[in-house]
Design a protein around this motif. Structure first.
Motif, mmCIF file in Angstrom:
data_model
loop_
_atom_site.group_PDB
_atom_site.id
_atom_site.type_symbol
_atom_site.label_atom_id
_atom_site.label_comp_id
_atom_site.label_asym_id
_atom_site.label_seq_id
_atom_site.Cartn_x
_atom_site.Cartn_y
_atom_site.Cartn_z
ATOM 1 N N ALA A 1 -0.350 -0.928 8.885
ATOM 2 C CA ALA A 1 0.071 0.407 8.441
ATOM 3 C C ALA A 1 1.070 0.995 9.439
ATOM 4 O O ALA A 1 0.936 0.805 10.647
ATOM 5 N N TYR A 2 2.096 1.660 8.943
ATOM 6 C CA TYR A 2 3.122 2.371 9.721
ATOM 7 C C TYR A 2 4.055 1.447 10.515
ATOM 8 O O TYR A 2 4.914 1.918 11.238
ATOM 9 N N LYS B 1 0.812 -1.214 0.000
ATOM 10 C CA LYS B 1 0.000 0.000 0.000
ATOM 11 C C LYS B 1 0.850 1.271 0.000
ATOM 12 O O LYS B 1 2.075 1.236 0.177
ATOM 13 N N GLY C 1 0.891 -2.741 4.796
ATOM 14 C CA GLY C 1 0.070 -1.550 5.025
ATOM 15 C C GLY C 1 0.768 -0.264 4.607
ATOM 16 O O GLY C 1 1.988 -0.223 4.427
ATOM 17 N N GLU C 2 -0.041 0.795 4.528
ATOM 18 C CA GLU C 2 0.511 2.071 4.059
ATOM 19 C C GLU C 2 1.578 2.591 5.026
ATOM 20 O O GLU C 2 1.479 2.428 6.232
#
Ligand SMILES: [Zn+2]
Length: 201
Positions: A147-148, A112, A130-131
């Motif tokens: 994410a992160y 992402k 994840g982003e």
């Protein structure tokens, strides 16, 4: 801005290449691939059939992006990042007859937006990164990455969370099951689910 394709590279006639994208030496882009704007493909990059790549993506030398892999906007793939797409890699059937192109199943991989994959990391197929996640160099990623999250090792585990700027986030206030994480560098705050934060090793 013009598309730049080095004369040693082979780009399929029906591949879509966005404005401002540069494709350096000895790359191959196969039919149906879609590469966004302002991307940079280093030397020896391979983009398989129908692969979707967003805008502003950087792919360093000798990365193969196989069928079934999708890279969203702003993804960074370091040198020699290894994608895969077959969960049961076999050249042959049980009777040792060679497998055809149709008798295996593609497992999809999604990376992402903004995620960074360190040099020589291996990304098992069938997972989502994840982003803004970050994968340490040489890692073997075998599960979905939140994410992160900052992950590394073999198998890759969560060792912290990082800001979009790349700095490690500090834990702040916890409220309603979310950690308000704070970047000491750019002062940005990011909401991380507590259930993810508690996976830090
Ligand atoms: Zn930051």
């Amino acid at each position: 801005m013009a598309v730049r394709i080095h004369p040693t590279s082979d780009v399929a006639a029906d591949a879509v290449i966005g404005d401002g994208t540069a494709i350096w030496l000895f790359c191959q882009v196969r039919p149906g691939a879609h590469i966004g704007k302002n991307c940079n493909l280093g030397k020896g990059v391979y983009i398989d059939n129908d692969v979707q790549i967003g805008d502003n993506v950087k792919i360093q030398n000798n990365v193969s992006v196989y069928h079934g892999v999708t890279l969203e906007d702003g993804v960074f793939a370091g040198p020699h990042v290894c994608f895969t797409n077959d969960m049961r890699p076999r050249a042959v059937n049980p009777d040792l007859s060679v497998k055809s192109a149709d008798d295996w199943v593609v497992s999809k991989t999604l990376v992402k937006k903004g995620a960074g994959l360190g040099a020589n990391s291996t990304i098992r197929c069938g997972i989502t990164i994840g982003e803004w996640a970050m994968v340490g160099s040489g890692s073997v990623v075998t599960h979905d990455v939140p994410a992160y999250a900052l992950v590394y090792g073999n198998p890759a585990r969560i060792h912290g969370f990082v800001c979009a700027c790349g700095e490690k986030l500090n834990k702040g206030e916890v409220k309603n099951g979310m950690v308000k994480a704070v970047c000491p560098e750019c002062k940005a705050t990011v909401d991380i689910p507590l259930t993810d934060w508690e996976k830090i090793e």
